[in-house]
Motif scaffolding. Sequence first.
Motif, short mmCIF file in Angstrom:
data_model
loop_
_atom_site.label_atom_id
_atom_site.label_comp_id
_atom_site.label_asym_id
_atom_site.label_seq_id
_atom_site.Cartn_x
_atom_site.Cartn_y
_atom_site.Cartn_z
N LEU A 1 -9.68 -4.87 -4.81
CA LEU A 1 -9.60 -4.09 -3.57
C LEU A 1 -10.00 -2.64 -3.82
N ASN B 1 -4.52 1.72 -15.46
CA ASN B 1 -5.77 2.37 -15.09
C ASN B 1 -5.71 3.88 -15.32
N PHE C 1 -7.86 6.21 -18.25
CA PHE C 1 -8.62 7.46 -18.06
C PHE C 1 -8.19 8.48 -19.11
N SER D 1 -4.10 7.71 -10.24
CA SER D 1 -5.28 7.11 -10.87
C SER D 1 -6.54 7.84 -10.43
N ARG E 1 0.83 -1.20 0.00
CA ARG E 1 0.00 0.00 0.00
C ARG E 1 0.87 1.26 0.00
N ARG F 1 -15.03 -4.16 4.50
CA ARG F 1 -13.82 -3.91 5.30
C ARG F 1 -13.22 -5.23 5.81
N ARG G 1 -7.59 -4.32 -8.92
CA ARG G 1 -8.97 -4.05 -9.31
C ARG G 1 -9.95 -4.31 -8.16
N HIS H 1 -1.75 5.33 -6.73
CA HIS H 1 -3.19 5.37 -6.47
C HIS H 1 -3.70 6.80 -6.62
C1 HEM Z 1 -12.48 8.28 -7.79
C2 HEM Z 1 -11.58 7.35 -7.76
C3 HEM Z 1 -11.10 6.67 -6.52
C4 HEM Z 1 -11.39 6.91 -5.21
C5 HEM Z 1 -12.28 7.98 -4.62
C6 HEM Z 1 -10.65 5.94 -4.43
C7 HEM Z 1 -10.68 5.85 -3.06
C8 HEM Z 1 -10.06 4.91 -2.29
C9 HEM Z 1 -10.06 4.84 -0.85
C10 HEM Z 1 -10.77 5.83 0.06
C11 HEM Z 1 -9.35 3.77 -0.49
C12 HEM Z 1 -9.00 3.33 0.96
C13 HEM Z 1 -10.02 2.40 1.52
C14 HEM Z 1 -9.53 1.67 2.77
O1 HEM Z 1 -8.59 2.10 3.44
O2 HEM Z 1 -10.12 0.64 3.07
C15 HEM Z 1 -8.91 3.12 -1.69
C16 HEM Z 1 -8.17 1.97 -1.74
C17 HEM Z 1 -7.77 1.35 -2.90
N1 HEM Z 1 -7.98 1.79 -4.19
FE1 HEM Z 1 -8.91 3.47 -4.73
N2 HEM Z 1 -9.97 5.11 -5.27
C18 HEM Z 1 -10.21 5.53 -6.55
C19 HEM Z 1 -9.71 5.00 -7.71
C20 HEM Z 1 -8.97 3.84 -7.76
C21 HEM Z 1 -8.50 3.24 -8.99
C22 HEM Z 1 -8.71 3.77 -10.40
C23 HEM Z 1 -7.83 2.12 -8.63
C24 HEM Z 1 -7.16 1.11 -9.50
C25 HEM Z 1 -7.82 0.41 -10.35
C26 HEM Z 1 -7.91 2.00 -7.18
C27 HEM Z 1 -7.38 0.97 -6.43
C28 HEM Z 1 -7.40 0.89 -5.04
C29 HEM Z 1 -6.82 -0.18 -4.27
C30 HEM Z 1 -6.08 -1.39 -4.82
C31 HEM Z 1 -7.05 0.10 -2.93
C32 HEM Z 1 -6.65 -0.74 -1.73
C33 HEM Z 1 -5.36 -0.23 -1.14
C34 HEM Z 1 -4.94 -1.12 0.02
O3 HEM Z 1 -5.52 -0.97 1.08
O4 HEM Z 1 -4.04 -1.96 -0.17
N3 HEM Z 1 -8.60 3.06 -6.70
N4 HEM Z 1 -9.34 3.83 -2.78
#
Ligand code: HEM
Length: 217
Positions: A131, A201, A205, A22, A12, A167, A129, A19
């Motif tokens: 997560l 990703n 966009f 993206s 992470r 979660r 994807r 992240h």
């Molecule tokens: C508007 C776009 C996005 C928003 C608002 C967003 C928001 C977030 C938030 C708030 C988390 C943390 C959640 C947590 O701690 O449980 C998260 C985690 C994550 N997001 Fe995004 N995200 C966005 C786009 C993306 C994109 C495009 C990808 C890739 C395809 C992505 C991949 C991930 C992954 C893999 C995590 C998990 C990270 C981890 O805890 O290891 N996100 N995202």
Amino acid sequence: MSNIIPFSQELRERTRASHSESEGADFMGDLMTGKGTHDDYIALVAQHYFIYEAIESAAERMRIDPVARPFISDKLTRLPAIEEDLRFLIGENWREQITPLPTTAAYVARIDEVGATWAGGFVAHHYTRYLGDLSGGQIIRTIMQRQFGFDTNGVGFYLFGDIAKPREFKDTYREQLDAVPWDDEERTRVIDEVLVAYRFNTDLFRDLAAAKAQSVA
Ligand code: HEM
């Protein structure tokens, strides 16, 4: 032990900047702030179809792999929901109406490649994807529902009916990541592949924005 911090945390931390890139891409940012259109949303769902077709076919092949197997769950399967969304958003002939953008084609080729040969690489794409869908995806769904008046039709992709507590599911997934006996070198390769997945990703966009600019020109 050379690894003091759990792998999921290292992953992470090392991918946080990617992240943000993206998440902050203009196309996504516009959709999230009301500047994107209904057609923009459909264009994104259409690209998801090709990406999840690749990931979920790879998952079928990887079910017999001891490293990949614990991550693969029918609860995550997205393709039927994407198909339903596209039927709702485009109509019965949705499949003839959609084509992969260049980044999607390259992304799919990479998933096909690692999905056939390398469990760690497959897990990297799977993680990026699913997560994400279980995290930011839930925020995206709420905003799309509000913005375009969707109830459940059209956003089925983001509704994980078999996962009551995302979660907890994500915590278990991270525990599984921590439990894989990858050495430092393989952990680095997996993290690098997650960076590749984020790149796809983000580039997607950009492709979506370019395709939109072309269609209104
Ligand atoms: C508007 C776009 C996005 C928003 C608002 C967003 C928001 C977030 C938030 C708030 C988390 C943390 C959640 C947590 O701690 O449980 C998260 C985690 C994550 N997001 Fe995004 N995200 C966005 C786009 C993306 C994109 C495009 C990808 C890739 C395809 C992505 C991949 C991930 C992954 C893999 C995590 C998990 C990270 C981890 O805890 O290891 N996100 N995202």
